[in-house]
Each structure stands twice: as structure tokens, then as C-alpha cells.
Design a protein around this motif. Structure first.
Motif, PDB file in Angstrom:
ATOM      1  N   ASP A 143       0.924  -1.217  -0.134  1.00 21.54           N
ATOM      2  CA  ASP A 143      -0.154   0.010  -0.026  1.00 21.54           C
ATOM      3  C   ASP A 143       0.927   1.046   0.015  1.00 21.54           C
ATOM      4  N   GLY A 144       1.929   1.245   0.884  1.00 23.40           N
ATOM      5  CA  GLY A 144       2.901   2.150   0.936  1.00 23.40           C
ATOM      6  C   GLY A 144       3.311   2.597  -0.505  1.00 23.40           C
ATOM      7  N   VAL A 145       3.918   1.319  -0.915  1.00 21.07           N
ATOM      8  CA  VAL A 145       4.469   1.528  -2.444  1.00 21.07           C
ATOM      9  C   VAL A 145       3.509   1.990  -3.331  1.00 21.07           C
ATOM     10  N   ALA A 146       2.293   1.761  -3.246  1.00 19.89           N
ATOM     11  CA  ALA A 146       1.250   2.202  -4.401  1.00 19.89           C
ATOM     12  C   ALA A 146       1.198   3.821  -4.021  1.00 19.89           C
ATOM     13  N   ILE A 147       1.388   4.190  -2.707  1.00 19.86           N
ATOM     14  CA  ILE A 147       1.222   5.833  -2.647  1.00 19.86           C
ATOM     15  C   ILE A 147       2.412   6.436  -3.064  1.00 19.86           C
ATOM     16  N   GLY A 148       3.482   6.097  -2.874  1.00 18.34           N
ATOM     17  CA  GLY A 148       4.597   6.459  -3.491  1.00 18.34           C
ATOM     18  C   GLY A 148       4.894   6.629  -4.981  1.00 18.34           C
ATOM     19  N   ALA A 149       4.361   5.651  -5.660  1.00 17.18           N
ATOM     20  CA  ALA A 149       4.357   5.504  -7.003  1.00 17.18           C
ATOM     21  C   ALA A 149       3.395   6.320  -7.754  1.00 17.18           C
ATOM     22  N   ALA A 150       2.143   6.589  -6.918  1.00 11.95           N
ATOM     23  CA  ALA A 150       1.254   7.397  -7.488  1.00 11.95           C
ATOM     24  C   ALA A 150       1.532   9.077  -7.268  1.00 11.95           C
ATOM     25  N   PHE A 151       2.315   9.312  -6.321  1.00 13.27           N
ATOM     26  CA  PHE A 151       2.941  10.698  -6.279  1.00 13.27           C
ATOM     27  C   PHE A 151       4.158  10.925  -7.266  1.00 13.27           C
ATOM     28  N   THR A 208       9.883   3.751  -2.619  1.00 13.02           N
ATOM     29  CA  THR A 208       9.853   4.240  -3.892  1.00 13.02           C
ATOM     30  C   THR A 208      10.620   5.479  -4.155  1.00 13.02           C
ATOM     31  N   LEU A 209      11.567   5.702  -3.253  1.00 11.62           N
ATOM     32  CA  LEU A 209      12.662   6.936  -3.715  1.00 11.62           C
ATOM     33  C   LEU A 209      13.595   6.132  -4.079  1.00 11.62           C
ATOM     34  N   PHE A 210      13.870   4.924  -4.085  1.00 14.70           N
ATOM     35  CA  PHE A 210      14.960   4.122  -4.546  1.00 14.70           C
ATOM     36  C   PHE A 210      14.597   3.063  -5.677  1.00 14.70           C
ATOM     37  N   PHE A 211      13.134   2.586  -5.704  1.00 12.41           N
ATOM     38  CA  PHE A 211      12.894   1.501  -6.896  1.00 12.41           C
ATOM     39  C   PHE A 211      11.404   1.529  -7.102  1.00 12.41           C
ATOM     40  N   THR A 212      11.027   0.870  -8.085  1.00 12.81           N
ATOM     41  CA  THR A 212       9.427   0.634  -8.426  1.00 12.81           C
ATOM     42  C   THR A 212       8.945  -0.751  -8.640  1.00 12.81           C
ATOM     43  N   ILE A 213       7.726  -1.029  -8.435  1.00 14.90           N
ATOM     44  CA  ILE A 213       7.422  -2.553  -8.693  1.00 14.90           C
ATOM     45  C   ILE A 213       6.733  -2.475  -9.951  1.00 14.90           C
ATOM     46  N   PRO A 214       6.898  -3.411 -10.986  1.00 20.70           N
ATOM     47  CA  PRO A 214       6.453  -3.501 -12.205  1.00 20.70           C
ATOM     48  C   PRO A 214       4.959  -3.907 -11.756  1.00 20.70           C
ATOM     49  N   GLU A 215       3.869  -3.137 -12.720  1.00 22.08           N
ATOM     50  CA  GLU A 215       2.261  -3.301 -12.372  1.00 22.08           C
ATOM     51  C   GLU A 215       1.856  -4.831 -12.277  1.00 22.08           C
TER      52      GLU A 215
END
Length: 249
Positions: A123-131, A188-195
Motif C-alpha cells: 500500500d505504501g509503495v502504491a502511495i509513493g508510485a502514485a505521487f 519508492t525513492l529507490f525503486f518501483t515495482i512492475p504493475e
């Protein structure tokens, strides 16, 4: 900004766990509500998102649905293996199956809670990716996460304690679940996860949650108190998640 917003999820998760902790004298109602929240999260939040993210089919079936079934079977397999192991240990020590946990293995509760923590981190990753895409989108995603993290905290504490774990372990898992969105947003400051990978994970986790709700939480809720109020709490849990999904959409 994403990490700061994720602090709202931290506080909301703690609020949900605190609620579950304080209403122990109405345990059947707590379990009925938890089952409804879990059912609502799976059917109205996780599965639609998983189907959207992991769109590829495998032999005519969406990959997310296959992983959903796999998650359900995995939870069943893990619980059966741990239950057999616990029963064998009880037979060897002469204690039998019917201890204070009703024959449930505490490890199942901890494993399920750990999966909740992992979900909260995503969920946190989703927030960071959306921002990273847009500030408005980030706020919308954060609102949805914060709203349903009350249910996450409620369910994390309930699942852990239901399987006979000590209160300190349930509280520890609750705090881990509360901190997970902040950690996920910071990552998410360092990486993102593929959808696609995210969609597959949501499908798998949804299957695990559905098994716990249908095979453990709801039967336990009606075991000693088969009251209409318990059913109403389950319906209220589903309706709450529907409201959250509708408002955040």
C-alpha cells in the motif's frame, strides 16, 4: 510528501488494532466484523485491482484469478500442515488437540499477520508510485489506503490473537503493520515495482485472506454466539469497505 502522507495510514492502522483490542467482551461481534471487512477487502478492493494490474490470461483464465486460487490453497495447505504438526506434538506430550487455542497453530496467525504487513507495505509503495506520477493521484491513492487501513489494523490484531498468540505478539504485529506503509512509501525513492507483479501479489494475497475469513474467522464468530447481531456485523464490515471503495473511486 509520500512518506508524510503515509503517516496517516500508520495512525489509522493503530486505531483499528486498538478497537479490536478494546472490545474483547464482544469477541463474536469483533470476529463477525473482521470477517466482513476481510471479505469486503478481497471482493471489492484486492481482486478488482489485481485483475486490472495483472491483465494477462493463462489458458483462458486471468493470471490474477489463478494466483487468487493458489493463495486460497496455499493458506489451506499451510494451516493443515501446521495443525497436523501441532496435533502430533500434543499426542507425543499427552496434551491432545484441544488446548486453549482450540487446536489452532499460533504460527498460522503470525504468518497471516505477516502477510497483512506485506500487503500494507505494498500500500505504501502504491502511495509513493502514485505521487511519482502526479500529486493529485497520490493524494487520492493515499486517501483510499488510509481509509481501509483501519480494517487492516483491526484484522491484523484479530487474526494474530485468534490463533492463541500472546497479546504482546499481536500488538507487535499491529505496530509492524502500521509502520509498513511508511516503509513502503519511502522505498519508492529507490525503486518501483512492475504493475504485473503487483497485480499477481494482490491476487495471491486475496486468496489467503478469503480462506482465513471463510474457514476460520466467520466459523469461530458463530461457534459460541450464533446470533443475528454477528451476521449484521459481517454485513456491516462488507458495507464499510464498499463505502470506502466508492468514496475513494
Amino acid at each position: 510528501m509520500a512518506v508524510f502522507v503515509a503517516l496517516g495510514a500508520f495512525l489509522m492502522t493503530l486505531a483499528g488494532g486498538w478497537t479490536a483490542l478494546r472490545v474483547t467482551d464482544r469477541r463474536h461481534l469483533v470476529l463477525g466484523l473482521a470477517g466482513g471487512l476481510m471479505l469486503g477487502v478481497v471482493g471489492l478492493d484486492l481482486l478488482p485491482e489485481a485483475l486490472h494490474a495483472a491483465g494477462e490470461d493463462m489458458f483462458g483464465v486471468p493470471a490474477a484469478l489463478l494466483l487468487f486460487v493458489a493463495g486460497f490453497l496455499l493458506a489451506h495447505l499451510v494451516e493443515r500442515l501446521l495443525a497436523v504438526r501441532q496435533a502430533a506434538h500434543g499426542a507425543a506430550t499427552g496434551t491432545g488437540e484441544h488446548g486453549p487455542n482450540g487446536g489452532r497453530a499460533p504460527q498460522v496467525g503470525l504468518t497471516a499477520a505477516a502477510a497483512m504487513v506485506g500487503h500494507s507495505a505494498m500500500d505504501g509503495v502504491a502511495i509513493g508510485a502514485a505521487f511519482q506520477v502526479d500529486g493529485g493521484m497520490g493524494l487520492a491513492v493515499a486517501l483510499a489506503v488510509i481509509a481501509h487501513d483501519f480494517a487492516d489494523g483491526f484484522n491484523t490484531y484479530t487474526i494474530t490473537s485468534l490463533y492463541g498468540n500472546a497479546r504482546r505478539k499481536a500488538v507487535a504485529m499491529l505496530f509492524a503493520d502500521a509502520a509498513a506503509p511508511v516503509v513502503g512509501a519511502a522505498s519508492t525513492l529507490f525503486f518501483t515495482i512492475p504493475e504485473e507483479a503487483l497485480g499477481g501479489y494482490l491476487g495471491l494475497f486475496g486468496g489467503v485472506l478469503l480462506y482465513l475469513a471463510a474457514a476460520e474467522i466467520l466459523p469461530e464468530a458463530h461457534h459460541e454466539h450464533p446470533a443475528h447481531s454477528t451476521v449484521l456485523c459481517t454485513i456491516a464490515g462488507v458495507a464499510f469497505i464498499w463505502l470506502v471503495v466508492g468514496l475513494s473511486g
